[in-house]
Scaffold this motif. Structure first.
Motif, PDB file in Angstrom:
ATOM      1  N   ALA A 184       0.826  -1.213   0.000  1.00 20.76           N
ATOM      2  CA  ALA A 184       0.000   0.000   0.000  1.00 20.76           C
ATOM      3  C   ALA A 184       0.863   1.268   0.000  1.00 20.76           C
ATOM      4  O   ALA A 184       0.332   2.372   0.069  1.00 20.76           O
ATOM      5  CB  ALA A 184      -0.932   0.000   1.210  1.00 20.76           C
ATOM      6  N   GLY A 185       2.162   1.099  -0.056  1.00 16.87           N
ATOM      7  CA  GLY A 185       3.045   2.260  -0.156  1.00 16.87           C
ATOM      8  C   GLY A 185       3.468   2.863   1.167  1.00 16.87           C
ATOM      9  O   GLY A 185       4.062   3.946   1.204  1.00 16.87           O
ATOM     10  N   ALA A 186       3.198   2.169   2.256  1.00 17.70           N
ATOM     11  CA  ALA A 186       3.474   2.733   3.584  1.00 17.70           C
ATOM     12  C   ALA A 186       4.924   3.156   3.756  1.00 17.70           C
ATOM     13  O   ALA A 186       5.214   4.156   4.414  1.00 17.70           O
ATOM     14  CB  ALA A 186       3.106   1.720   4.670  1.00 17.70           C
ATOM     15  N   PHE A 187       5.833   2.398   3.180  1.00 18.49           N
ATOM     16  CA  PHE A 187       7.257   2.620   3.444  1.00 18.49           C
ATOM     17  C   PHE A 187       8.000   3.215   2.251  1.00 18.49           C
ATOM     18  O   PHE A 187       9.213   3.383   2.296  1.00 18.49           O
ATOM     19  CB  PHE A 187       7.927   1.302   3.861  1.00 18.49           C
ATOM     20  CG  PHE A 187       7.106   0.534   4.864  1.00 18.49           C
ATOM     21  CD1 PHE A 187       6.789   1.112   6.085  1.00 18.49           C
ATOM     22  CD2 PHE A 187       6.615  -0.733   4.581  1.00 18.49           C
ATOM     23  CE1 PHE A 187       6.004   0.436   7.020  1.00 18.49           C
ATOM     24  CE2 PHE A 187       5.831  -1.419   5.502  1.00 18.49           C
ATOM     25  CZ  PHE A 187       5.520  -0.842   6.720  1.00 18.49           C
ATOM     26  N   GLY A 188       7.277   3.541   1.175  1.00 18.06           N
ATOM     27  CA  GLY A 188       7.968   3.964  -0.029  1.00 18.06           C
ATOM     28  C   GLY A 188       8.850   2.827  -0.506  1.00 18.06           C
ATOM     29  O   GLY A 188       8.588   1.654  -0.235  1.00 18.06           O
TER      30      GLY A 188
ATOM     31  N   TYR B 149      14.592  -0.254   1.230  1.00 18.88           N
ATOM     32  CA  TYR B 149      16.035  -0.418   0.965  1.00 18.88           C
ATOM     33  C   TYR B 149      16.663  -1.491   1.828  1.00 18.88           C
ATOM     34  O   TYR B 149      17.722  -2.012   1.507  1.00 18.88           O
ATOM     35  CB  TYR B 149      16.773   0.914   1.125  1.00 18.88           C
ATOM     36  CG  TYR B 149      16.722   1.507   2.520  1.00 18.88           C
ATOM     37  CD1 TYR B 149      15.741   2.428   2.873  1.00 18.88           C
ATOM     38  CD2 TYR B 149      17.650   1.147   3.483  1.00 18.88           C
ATOM     39  CE1 TYR B 149      15.665   2.961   4.150  1.00 18.88           C
ATOM     40  CE2 TYR B 149      17.586   1.683   4.772  1.00 18.88           C
ATOM     41  CZ  TYR B 149      16.599   2.585   5.093  1.00 18.88           C
ATOM     42  OH  TYR B 149      16.541   3.099   6.355  1.00 18.88           O
TER      43      TYR B 149
ATOM     44  N   HIS C 213      12.547  -1.612   6.299  1.00 16.04           N
ATOM     45  CA  HIS C 213      13.015  -0.231   6.309  1.00 16.04           C
ATOM     46  C   HIS C 213      12.873   0.363   4.914  1.00 16.04           C
ATOM     47  O   HIS C 213      13.506  -0.117   3.975  1.00 16.04           O
ATOM     48  CB  HIS C 213      14.488  -0.166   6.729  1.00 16.04           C
ATOM     49  CG  HIS C 213      14.755  -0.669   8.114  1.00 16.04           C
ATOM     50  ND1 HIS C 213      14.945   0.164   9.179  1.00 16.04           N
ATOM     51  CD2 HIS C 213      14.839  -1.935   8.609  1.00 16.04           C
ATOM     52  CE1 HIS C 213      15.159  -0.551  10.276  1.00 16.04           C
ATOM     53  NE2 HIS C 213      15.106  -1.823   9.968  1.00 16.04           N
TER      54      HIS C 213
ATOM     55  N   GLU D  73      12.289   4.179   2.466  1.00 20.28           N
ATOM     56  CA  GLU D  73      12.604   5.613   2.462  1.00 20.28           C
ATOM     57  C   GLU D  73      11.563   6.435   3.206  1.00 20.28           C
ATOM     58  O   GLU D  73      11.854   7.522   3.683  1.00 20.28           O
ATOM     59  CB  GLU D  73      12.738   6.113   1.021  1.00 20.28           C
ATOM     60  CG  GLU D  73      11.456   5.933   0.231  1.00 20.28           C
ATOM     61  CD  GLU D  73      11.575   6.281  -1.250  1.00 20.28           C
ATOM     62  OE1 GLU D  73      12.578   6.873  -1.652  1.00 20.28           O
ATOM     63  OE2 GLU D  73      10.640   5.929  -2.002  1.00 20.28           O
ATOM     64  N   ASP D  74      10.337   5.912   3.322  1.00 18.69           N
ATOM     65  CA  ASP D  74       9.256   6.671   3.969  1.00 18.69           C
ATOM     66  C   ASP D  74       8.730   6.053   5.260  1.00 18.69           C
ATOM     67  O   ASP D  74       7.714   6.525   5.796  1.00 18.69           O
ATOM     68  CB  ASP D  74       8.081   6.836   2.997  1.00 18.69           C
ATOM     69  CG  ASP D  74       8.456   7.657   1.786  1.00 18.69           C
ATOM     70  OD1 ASP D  74       9.339   8.522   1.912  1.00 18.69           O
ATOM     71  OD2 ASP D  74       7.892   7.417   0.706  1.00 18.69           O
ATOM     72  N   GLY D  75       9.364   5.006   5.744  1.00 19.47           N
ATOM     73  CA  GLY D  75       8.841   4.428   6.972  1.00 19.47           C
ATOM     74  C   GLY D  75       9.529   3.138   7.351  1.00 19.47           C
ATOM     75  O   GLY D  75      10.451   2.673   6.649  1.00 19.47           O
ATOM     76  N   VAL D  76       9.079   2.575   8.437  1.00 21.87           N
ATOM     77  CA  VAL D  76       9.699   1.377   8.977  1.00 21.87           C
ATOM     78  C   VAL D  76       8.649   0.599   9.758  1.00 21.87           C
ATOM     79  O   VAL D  76       7.719   1.180  10.320  1.00 21.87           O
ATOM     80  CB  VAL D  76      10.890   1.762   9.897  1.00 21.87           C
ATOM     81  CG1 VAL D  76      10.432   2.610  11.084  1.00 21.87           C
ATOM     82  CG2 VAL D  76      11.638   0.546  10.402  1.00 21.87           C
TER      83      VAL D  76
END
Lengths: 349, 349, 349, 349
Positions: free
Chosen positions: C108-112, C115, C215, C217-220
């Motif tokens: 759902a895009g939570a973490f972008g 990486y 982990h 770019e936008d969350g963890v």
């Protein structure tokens, strides 16, 4: 009395709390130092004095208080009086760093108006045998631990008047060795509309447990002092010490780091020393302590009567607070009647 | 009525709980299936039916209940009756897997005799507007959520008689839109000497919160259903859904996995279906529900009177439970007298 | 082969995994059922069969596979083949509900863009003795547990090509009974730029531990399967069972609820049964399993060479994967030369 | 140089670290005090001086160091030298109280022989812009944060020789503004057979994160400095400050209490002051710092070469450590050859 230099403290007692205070004075040594110790038990004071490098040892604390250079005693009180304060009252939770952060956030408006504040302190029973004897202790878990919770919640909310108290208690686990309550639930209502829930126990397994919750219209915080801060640890071998009253260090346990500092003991003593020097104003006073003591009496009365008691409460002339509960319980057993006991209550419910 | 095959369920309602039940029936499809749905609001039932592939839609549930092949209704009750049970009572917490583990450990003797059991359920207020109107709901947080806690604690302890209840409540946060209590503390004493502390709130920020604690002479367990199980998560972007009543999915949050299964909804429906087929005996019955309802009445009476009320309690003939508190509060405001209200109480305090 | 009704499963083996699978089939009984069990150890299969109500018992699994109505065997594979799949591969972590929530949030895009993904599985060593013998097991903690982590991370990221692997390993705690590595750190780089860190151990005290971290770019998100979900519990008495490989249930422990469901075993078997019926497409296949096996070979080669190995990796013809590490270590001990071992590597580093 | 009284400290710099150090000196004021501050940016030093009551302000730190009564400077070093130490090295983690408890337990044998030690420090990037410019910083997350982890693990294990290092790194999130690695995984092997895993990130969302794990043959401990100690808090309104680099105080967050004390900054400065007075021996020295710097060089070399590098490592004459990785990466992009880069390595792999 000296106005400068470190406050020279004489410690009365030589066991659990004496040890904590001597240790705490070493953690923050810039304002006060222990210079003497008095204990009637032969050898105890000497042993503690040796461990902490305390110079003088007494078996009669009255002898110690005669010493000119020891200040915890009349001089300290006198100094305090000259600053317009009757007596200082020691409440460690007002110095517990984790709880101070909650207060700081609350004062910054984090939670909006607070409607519920909770504090609980629980373990499996006191260090010294005399606590179990209600004729010496005057009460059980509520008396021993509840005084902290009441003081803390009251102070946290900004000292609104306490308007009522309700306590539920029982001797659940230790009835073979004490008539004191070993678990209590205590609900206090305040004039500002907030309510406090204070839980105390001598029947709690697994080591010391102290925690708070702050519930406001705009937020909430949970601060768990022991298991929260601890290093979650498993050991086959053990390691000497985990935390106050922990049963073992083998298996899983929650060892605490810098226990005294996390409790706030050195900070509290530092504050006392600075108050004695007139550099700070006491956060909590003897009068406050009296109000808390009255609330405790009302708490036992409430447990006896099965109803909430209005505060302030004029305690009847009883030898010990717990009698307000024990006598009612005894009466209840005899009559089994559905009657409330009457107490002299100031103000309406 | 059929004795074999899946139980064919007709759902009455089309909003929050209807959605949960339709979804739960799909999670454990081996015993029951939703075959019809009835809701007076045009379009609502149809929308839900479409989403879950439910064949038939009704606007009048009485029409639905006439259908021969739908069993949630008289036939199901009749079947239950023929097994000697008047009515089943739905208490999800008796099927919550995490809490069942606590029960399993307790029954295995992990905690010795239990002296204190705690359950709390808290959020920021109900889904539907009608809850806020006490004339429709009959009560607030205690009524809405406390019924779960009372049922759970009672069942957990093995159904000892409830001997007294004390409740403290107030309208702390939502007084502009409701006269109902939005926070309550509830203490129940049991004949076996144990005590339950049940906390409920419509004033709790940060999303749904449900937890239990079991305190026994030999141990303790803490089970936090929401923040405990959750994936501790930070997101700049959000992700649609974290947990029931969570305010947002941006920033730190505690998203729950398999929420319905973790609540125990599918397991509960499975049990109901098996009871309807005579394969299982209901864990909790209509009679149990009645006892819980009486305790709720007594809880409001207690909050009104400021004292604990003996159970069982013969509720006075009032339109709604909350009046026992609201009327007392109104009276208190008028008279400010320090009187307790009298209630018809069965048995002694 | 039947296209309808439950898949009739024959279990080969009678110990830890056989027990888990028989139990899991009972948890989700709507798609498959255990109908036979084969084990060469006299009595073992019969005991398990009795406990789970399994009808037929064999000492030779080849006899069992001849049975017409047992489908886990050639027929199941044949059915799978007819759907264009060579073989199914069992990876439970792809069905672990808590981890699926992480995947749902990630999708759902939570973490972008992700990486770094971490998975670890640790305990104090395998159930059965034969694991310790590298001639039978072919490898240690990486082989036993790392296969799960590699499959999980790869699947979670959406199956980007694995481009390199680096492993560090040693026999730290169990060197007296095994030559296998009992702890390994494994770093895998992917074509999409992400990296996985997979930790495995047979040297971990305190019970089973399985956790992931995602982990981006936008969350963890942090998902701890065991201590996270568990009921934090203290018991003086113990209670039979806490969690897989837990050393004791006395003192503090982290008992897990509904362990098999939380692992995902019944969901996995359900999926297999549905795949066998052609109702679902396998989430992970035999080919995937082969890629993972090659990565494991490369992991051992990497540990031997002290450098990352490019993937895909053409494993040299060795009897067992661990030799790629053990032989290098032996060589290193003899020569102490600062040379890397050469491997046939497809593609550049 | 004075041997008595407080150490009079002059601070060079006026931003993040200067602020922390001025504040830390106020927390533990008994050994040292800040008496002057120097910063080239006009106004900055004056503002900080005003906030902390620091008497003198300089724009040229060389002027400050000429002052006779300021000791952080040549005199302090000279004093240190006279005690046989070249230079002190500041490593806060050696004074972090929570981590010291882990060390105390380890030294008491709680974990038996330690085979794996983990430390990680992560946030979303440095305070000051110059860190992003590799020509000024010399490296990224490994350089900035990894130095702490390497020093900590080495010290914790009792300073066994580091025998090899392997690093994996990349610029995952901030590639638009930096060529520095913003995430690194680092594996160090020690002569005593233990291994360290050090994770560092400038790409971690959600605020500062620092944690350790100690894994031994007989036990394990997990110490989470930030989320572990924090008060789990939800706020609609926010409250000014939660923790270093936290993105917001609204919603759920993990505010830390007494952040500097929990990091160990005042304790570290206290130690420095006492070392300057000859009362304590430095826990970590300039020589240690050099060894750590060499390990960092080797770490970048390792990331460039894709293999572990033996330690001690004679760094080639490069302008900045990160070139060992950047140059290799550039080379790899040009040639795509499967070659390792050669480094001058002391000792065998």
């Amino acid at each position: 009395m000296a106005r400068d230099g470190k406050v020279r403290v004489g410690i009365i007692g030589s066991q659990f709390q004496a040890d904590i205070h001597a240790a705490a004075l070493q953690i923050m040594p810039d304002e006060a130092e222990a210079v003497a110790i008095a204990s009637p038990t032969p050898g105890n004071a000497a042993a503690l004095a040796k461990r902490f490098g305390i110079a003088r040892v007494f078996t009669d604390y009255r002898e110690m208080l005669k010493e000119k250079d020891i200040e915890e005693g009349e001089e300290m009180i006198e100094a305090a009086q000259s600053h317009g304060v009757l007596l200082m009252y020691g409440e460690e939770l007002l110095f517990t760093p984790k709880y101070l952060k909650a207060k700081e956030m609350a004062d910054a408006g984090a939670f909006g108006k607070i409607y519920l504040i909770k504090q609980s302190e629980k373990h499996f029973g006191p260090h010294s045998e005399w606590f179990w004897d209600v004729n010496r202790s005057g009460g059980g878990a509520l008396m021993d631990l509840g005084c902290h919770g009441i003081a803390f919640c009251w102070w946290f909310l900004g000292r609104p008047a306490m308007t009522s108290i309700y306590c539920q208690m029982g001797t659940y686990v230790h009835s073979k060795k004490t008539r004191a309550e070993d678990n209590s639930l205590c609900i206090i209502e305040f004039a500002d509309g907030a309510v406090a829930l204070i839980e105390n126990s001598w029947a709690h397994r697994g080591g010391m447990d102290d925690r708070i919750e702050i519930h406001g219209e705009d937020g909430v915080t949970y601060a768990n002092l022991h298991m929260g801060n601890a290093l979650t640890t498993y050991s086959e071998n053990g390691y000497g010490y985990a935390v106050e009253k922990a049963p073992t260090t083998k298996g899983w346990a929650y060892p605490m780091f810098e226990e005294l500092w996390n409790y706030g003991t050195p900070q509290e003593l530092n504050h006392f020393a600075r108050c004695a020097r007139g550099r700070e104003t006491p956060k909590i006073t003897g009068e406050d302590g009296l109000a808390i003591m009255h609330a405790l009496y009302a708490g036992y009365a409430s447990a006896g009567a099965g109803r909430k008691i209005a505060l302030p409460f004029a305690a009847p002339s009883l030898k010990k607070p717990i009698d307000l509960w024990l006598n009612a319980r005894a009466g209840e057993m005899h009559t089994k009647a559905n009657k409330s006991f009457d107490f002299q209550v100031e103000g309406g419910l």
